[in-house]
Enzyme design. Structure first.
Site, PDB file in Angstrom:
ATOM      1  CG  HIS A 290      -0.800  -8.007  22.367  1.00 29.89           C
ATOM      2  ND1 HIS A 290      -1.524  -8.730  21.439  1.00 29.89           N
ATOM      3  CD2 HIS A 290      -1.707  -7.413  23.165  1.00 29.89           C
ATOM      4  CE1 HIS A 290      -2.813  -8.576  21.685  1.00 29.89           C
ATOM      5  NE2 HIS A 290      -2.959  -7.780  22.729  1.00 29.89           N
TER       6      HIS A 290
ATOM      7  CB  SER B 193      -7.313  -6.260  16.071  1.00 31.36           C
ATOM      8  OG  SER B 193      -8.365  -6.812  16.826  1.00 31.36           O
TER       9      SER B 193
ATOM     10  CE  LYS C 287      -7.729  -2.712  16.974  1.00 30.60           C
ATOM     11  NZ  LYS C 287      -8.462  -2.937  18.212  1.00 30.60           N
TER      12      LYS C 287
ATOM     13  CG  MET D   4      -8.389  -9.078  27.220  1.00 28.59           C
ATOM     14  SD  MET D   4     -10.170  -8.975  27.146  1.00 28.59           S
ATOM     15  CE  MET D   4     -10.424  -8.628  25.430  1.00 28.59           C
TER      16      MET D   4
HETATM   17  O1  PAF Z   1      -7.159  -3.914  25.613  1.00 32.56           O
HETATM   18  C1  PAF Z   1      -7.329  -5.035  26.140  1.00 32.56           C
HETATM   19  O2  PAF Z   1      -6.787  -6.063  25.725  1.00 32.56           O
HETATM   20  C2  PAF Z   1      -8.255  -5.132  27.349  1.00 32.56           C
HETATM   21  O3  PAF Z   1      -9.311  -4.254  27.256  1.00 32.56           O
HETATM   22  C3  PAF Z   1      -7.509  -4.955  28.698  1.00 32.56           C
HETATM   23  C4  PAF Z   1      -6.912  -3.554  28.813  1.00 32.56           C
HETATM   24  C5  PAF Z   1      -6.412  -5.999  28.816  1.00 32.56           C
HETATM   25  C6  PAF Z   1      -8.488  -5.139  29.860  1.00 32.56           C
HETATM   26  O4  PAF Z   1      -9.057  -6.419  29.846  1.00 32.56           O
END
Ligand code: PAF
Length: 254
Positions: free
Chosen positions: A34, A182, A146, A27
């Site tokens: 990430h 996060s 997480k 997101m």
């Molecule tokens: O973990 C996330 O960032 C969201 O829940 C995801 C998996 C991208 C779905 O919108």
């Protein structure tokens, strides 16, 4: 690196792609957690696809959606530096052409914890993840531990709907203090970020879930739950109006 904002253009691009494809759904508001998913995806696949989509249907609280951090320019720089091939960043109307009428309800993994405290959250997650998996038809998709309950919910969906993508779990990336990285951490003050490390500390040092809960209560967190499942100990607690979740393995993993 190419970016795609319409489903039609992406689908045309998808027909040209050859070799193994890895997908990292996000997101946005990307951080080193990430980054680790994208790096692993890069090592294990010929093509790396990342999606950036702040999925409205998984936010049960409208103010949470509104204040969710958005840092697209920075995100694209990071993704380019990590060797991403394609970024999907469609508008909501592209992914929900008929609104949110078709959705997935979920099985046993949605029950309790986040499922109980965030009504509708996992239905939104499963619906968007299934759309992304169908659009990308990836060999592998990468998810952080997480959000361990989310990972279980997605595994269950992929299994029950026979989705031919392998779900790859990736270990939580933490700050030196132990705080799980996060996107929401940016909403905390410096002192809040320091205090937030108590979530990890309580999960790892308490003898029982009840004791971990007492520790968090004593430090001024508004605790939603601390409980054990799947051989892990989970917590969700609010500090400075920011909801933090984390989990650690305890004993045998199931
Ligand atoms: O973990 C996330 O960032 C969201 O829940 C995801 C998996 C991208 C779905 O919108």
């Amino acid at each position: 690196m190419k970016t795609w904002t319409t489903v039609r253009e992406w689908q045309a691009r998808r027909t040209e792609l050859k070799g193994s494809i890895g997908l990292v759904p996000t997101m946005g508001a990307l951080h080193a957690g990430h980054g680790a998913l994208v790096e692993r995806c890069r090592r294990e696949n010929d093509i790396v696809v990342v999606s950036i989509f702040v999925n409205p249907t998984q936010f049960n609280n409208p103010s949470d959606l509104e204040r969710y951090p958005r840092t697209v320019e920075q995100d694209l720089k990071l993704l380019a530096s990590l060797g991403t091939d394609d970024v999907l960043m469609p508008a909501a109307g592209e992914l929900y052409p008929d609104g949110y009428r078709l959705r997935i309800e979920g099985g046993s993994a949605v029950e309790g914890m986040e499922g109980a405290h965030r009504p509708g959250h996992f239905q939104g997650v499963m619906t968007i993840v299934l759309k992304l998996l169908n659009l990308v038809r990836a060999d592998r998709a990468y998810f952080g531990e997480k959000d361990y309950q989310q990972l279980q919910v997605i595994r269950e969906m992929v299994r029950d709907f026979f989705v031919p993508t392998e779900v790859i779990p990736c270990e939580t990336v933490r700050a030196a203090s132990g705080l799980a990285l996060s996107s929401r951490n940016t909403l905390l003050s410096d002192a809040g970020r320091e205090g937030a490390a108590s979530v990890y500390r309580s999960l790892t040092t308490a003898a029982t879930a009840e004791e971990a809960r007492r520790m968090l209560d004593a430090e001024g967190f508004a605790v939603d739950y601390v409980e054990e499942r799947w051989g892990r100990r989970f917590a969700a607690a609010v500090l400075e109006g920011v909801r933090l979740i984390d989990n650690v393995p305890v004993g045998e993993e199931k």
